[in-house]
Design an enzyme around this catalytic site. Structure first.
Site, short mmCIF file in Angstrom:
data_model
loop_
_atom_site.label_atom_id
_atom_site.label_comp_id
_atom_site.label_asym_id
_atom_site.label_seq_id
_atom_site.Cartn_x
_atom_site.Cartn_y
_atom_site.Cartn_z
N ASP A 96 -2.60 13.36 40.28
CA ASP A 96 -3.40 12.17 40.66
C ASP A 96 -3.93 12.28 42.09
OD1 ASP A 96 -3.08 11.09 38.22
OD2 ASP A 96 -1.44 9.73 38.77
N GLU B 23 -2.12 26.70 6.94
CA GLU B 23 -2.17 25.86 8.16
C GLU B 23 -1.94 24.41 7.78
OE1 GLU B 23 -6.05 26.22 9.91
OE2 GLU B 23 -5.96 28.41 9.79
N LYS C 221 -3.01 20.62 7.54
CA LYS C 221 -4.29 19.93 7.46
C LYS C 221 -4.18 18.66 8.32
CE LYS C 221 -7.83 18.46 4.22
NZ LYS C 221 -8.14 17.19 4.83
N ASP D 239 -4.96 15.28 10.08
CA ASP D 239 -5.72 14.12 9.61
C ASP D 239 -6.50 13.48 10.75
OD1 ASP D 239 -6.69 12.43 7.78
OD2 ASP D 239 -4.87 11.25 7.51
N TYR E 259 -9.45 25.38 14.78
CA TYR E 259 -9.01 26.22 13.66
C TYR E 259 -10.10 27.06 13.02
CZ TYR E 259 -10.53 21.87 11.45
OH TYR E 259 -11.24 20.76 11.09
N LYS F 159 -3.56 18.83 -1.09
CA LYS F 159 -3.37 17.46 -0.58
C LYS F 159 -2.00 16.94 -1.01
CE LYS F 159 -6.61 15.13 0.99
NZ LYS F 159 -7.97 14.87 0.64
N CYS G 170 -2.12 -25.37 -8.05
CA CYS G 170 -2.88 -24.68 -7.02
C CYS G 170 -2.16 -24.83 -5.68
CB CYS G 170 -4.28 -25.29 -6.94
SG CYS G 170 -5.22 -24.66 -5.54
N CYS H 229 -4.90 -27.23 -3.50
CA CYS H 229 -5.25 -28.61 -3.87
C CYS H 229 -4.22 -29.23 -4.81
CB CYS H 229 -6.65 -28.67 -4.47
SG CYS H 229 -6.72 -27.99 -6.14
N CYS I 103 -7.42 -22.25 -10.85
CA CYS I 103 -7.54 -23.62 -10.38
C CYS I 103 -8.94 -24.05 -10.82
CB CYS I 103 -7.43 -23.67 -8.86
SG CYS I 103 -7.91 -25.27 -8.20
N CYS J 113 -11.72 -27.96 -5.07
CA CYS J 113 -10.60 -27.34 -4.36
C CYS J 113 -11.12 -26.68 -3.07
CB CYS J 113 -9.94 -26.29 -5.25
SG CYS J 113 -8.71 -25.30 -4.37
#
Ligand code: IVH
Length: 660
Positions: A33, A107, A109, A111, A216, A304, A398, A401, A416, A421
């Site tokens: 820094d 390798e 994969k 995400d 990659y 996958k 409901c 209501c 309902c 309502c």
């Protein structure tokens, strides 16, 4: 002064490399820094001496107006997918047939999102997203803030390299905690968070997001005398990039399966998300021999991982009312993290689903999430029951209501039926402004609810007289002159929508987006539709008894007709604005299924183009399907098409046949 600036730039870049790439810090954060502050200070005093590869760039600050398009000289292809051992063996067999037995590199994969980095004389000059593979977007300003991406290479090369930008699980958690504190919407998973961060115009935002990278792929490896993919990865490392350490050369499919099994088990221990294993032919000559399909290299594929399950507690089952009045049970879950998203709720569909699975309040349940799909409660773990669990009882009133619910004979859903309502009205009003309906921007769900509760909105037509209470609206918290005038502008703009948008927006039972379109195309005007009858309706292809009955009931409903009159008087368009059917032999009377994502058209646009040529699209592949159009990452529909021997078009063929 130039000497000191050079010295600081080199020192800081080296420290960065040691820390982020080699994972071996050589100076303390405080020292870093201190030097960085000294450098920024000098650069401010002597702007002419600021170097392109100055680490002060990492702090961000560059703001762009919009993303420039970048055409990839070598297209950025994506990978075909395999989902099980059998498909891996098939992949291997195809490779062996073309190019003989192979050594592969396996390798992780990652995400995240793929990126192309261009260096000239060893300096990072451009970074681009994959986009549709041919055209991406310039994200250089943001990529320069990613500390693991070198601004200067160890060798002054002109070179393009490719890899993944991702967000670690830790950074993801941190950002979401901050978002939660500020009452902002959370990112669903680290990939979305990374994508959202890289799509910022102001690079100081990306700089704060803790993005990271793995490289990659080296598109022109032969140019550097490299003969294998593995050596290309080592070369990338030597140039100063981070290459994922979990790579393995495998000589047999057996070894490959072991690698897959190992990481399927251990993926949670990684500090970042992976969604599979990438398998690549190691020998570059063999890669070349195998070549590409329109979308994928034939020398690589991605295994996958299957959808993940996690266990959590079903704390409660609550009920919600949709715009049709359908009351659905929803699971309230003890929050759990699944594939990077925090999940605390899931739909339970309907009474039958809960009963068939015997979900009880207090149960430990398994939750599944596949890709971006909404999480689902899969099963109760019966062995974990204590006896205190409460069996499910469907509500008979409901939740909003309190009127009695009605169960339609042919359906498992409860409704309902109270037309007044509040919940139904609010949901209906929210639906009216949604994107595929009238597409009125600026109305979040909460705003609609608030306006409803204040009495500004009750009927759809009330949107078009909101201008009368402009003064009151401006006084509401969170609103001002500008936001209200924007809101009123988008309401005004919505008057131009085509008939199908309006029909969909009106929320007629069983009239979804597709049916609204069919009706609009058939009748062309609202008046024609209002004058139709059951017999004509039911004779329209794809309109069955239930839809025809529902539409017929609706067009004889006085409240509905009154509402249409009001909408007309406010100047809403009541005609179909789409193209007239322009029959084309490639499409007329044929049934199409779209799978995978298309790069040049959205799915909706593709369907529209097909319909405009007299064809129709359906969602599942059956013997009756004429053509399956295959985009990027096609799903099982593609396999089904092949197994049924159905004609398959790729995107280029589709576009060609459209004559576009
Ligand atoms: S190789 C031509 N290797 O997965 C080779 N891709 O589903 C191109 N990805 O678009 C890609 N980790 O964004 C490769 N180790 C890896 C990867 C990887 C993640 C992503 C990449 C690609 C997508 C394909």
């Amino acid at each position: 002064m130039k000497n000191r600036i050079d010295e600081l730039v080199n020192l800081l870049n080296e420290a960065n490399y040691n820390y982020y790439v080699l994972d071996k810090p050589t100076i303390t954060d405080q020292e870093y820094d201190k030097y960085l502050r000294e450098l920024i200070d000098l650069e401010e005093r002597y702007p002419d001496l600021k170097r392109e590869d100055s680490p002060s760039i990492r702090v961000g600050g560059e703001v762009i107006d919009s993303f420039n398009k970048i055409v990839h000289e070598i297209p950025m292809l994506s990978l075909s997918n395999v989902f099980n051992e059998e498909e891996i063996l098939d992949f291997n067999q195809r490779v062996v047939k073309e190019a003989g037995e192979q050594e592969y590199v396996a390798e992780l994969k990652i995400d995240g999102l793929s990126v192309s980095l261009l260096y000239e004389k060893g300096k990072l000059v451009r970074a681009a997203t994959r986009g549709d593979g041919v055209t991406g977007e310039d994200i250089t300003h943001n990529v320069k803030t990613i500390k693991s991406i070198p601004l200067t290479l160890k060798e002054p090369l002109d070179i393009e390299v490719r890899g993944e930008i991702y967000m670690s699980k830790k950074s993801f958690e941190k950002i979401n905690q901050e978002k939660a504190k500020n009452n902002e919407e959370l990112f669903a998973n680290p990939r979305n968070a990374a994508a959202g961060s890289i799509r910022q115009l102001d690079s100081s935002i990306a700089a704060k997001r803790g993005l990271d990278s793995f490289l990659y792929h080296l598109p022109n490896a032969a140019k550097y005398g490299i003969t294998t993919h593995y050596d290309a990865l080592m070369f990338l490392k030597k140039l100063g990039f981070v290459v994922n350490p979990n790579i393995r050369k495998v000589k047999t499919v057996q070894e490959l399966l072991e690698f897959i099994e190992y990481w399927t088990d251990k993926r949670d221990t990684l500090p970042y998300e992976i969604d599979g294993i990438v398998i690549k032919v190691n020998d570059l000559n063999n890669q070349e021999r195998l070549g590409f399909t329109a979308k994928y290299p034939k020398w690589a594929t991605a295994y996958k991982f299957p959808a993940q399950l996690v266990l959590t507690k079903l704390k409660d089952i609550i009920f919600s009312v949709g715009r049709t009045g359908q009351v659905t049970p929803n699971a309230v879950l003890e929050p759990v993290i699944l594939m990077g998203s925090t999940i605390s709720a899931a739909t339970l569909h309907n009474e039958d689903y809960v009963k068939e699975n015997d979900f009880r309040i207090g149960d430990i349940v398994a939750i599944k999430k596949a890709g971006d799909v909404i999480p689902e409660v899969v099963e109760s773990i019966v062995e974990r029951r204590t006896g205190d669990e409460i069996p499910f009882v469907m509500t008979k009133t409901c939740p909003i209501c309190h009127s009695n619910l009605v169960r339609k004979e042919s359906e498992s859903a409860y409704y309902c039926v109270n037309p007044n309502c509040d919940a139904k009205r609010i949901e209906g009003l929210i639906h009216f402004v949604s994107r595929d309906a009238m597409n009125i921007e600026g109305f979040g769900d909460k705003i609609v609810e608030d306006f409803y509760n204040r009495g500004y909105l009750k009927y759809f037509s009330d949107y078009y007289i909101l201008g009368n209470v402009k003064r009151e609206l401006k006084e509401l918290e969170g609103f001002g002159e500008k936001s209200i005038s924007n809101l009123l502008d988008s309401i005004e703009d919505s008057k131009k929508r085509s008939l199908e948008n309006l029909l969909f927006a009106l929320g007629i039972r069983y009239v979804g987006k597709k049916t609204a379109k069919l009706l609009a195309m058939h009748y062309q005007t609202m008046d024609n539709l209002l004058n139709t009858d059951y017999d004509e309706l039911v004779n329209i292809p794809d309109i069955g008894d239930a839809i025809a009955k529902s539409v017929e009931d609706t067009i004889h409903d006085n409240d509905f007709l009154k509402e249409i009159d009001l909408l007309k008087s406010h100047g809403l368009n009541m005609t179909y604005l789409g193209k007239k059917v322009n029959s084309n032999v490639m499409f007329a009377d044929k049934t199409f299924v779209l799978t995978g994502s298309l790069s040049k058209l959205s799915r909706d646009e593709a369907s529209l183009e097909i319909e405009n040529r007299g064809g129709k699209t359906t969602s599942s592949v059956t013997k009756k399907t004429d053509v399956v159009i295959v985009g990027d990452k096609p799903g099982s529909k593609y396999d089904k098409a092949i197994s049924l021997g159905i004609t398959v078009w790729n995107e280029d063929e589709f576009i060609n046949n459209l004559g576009m």
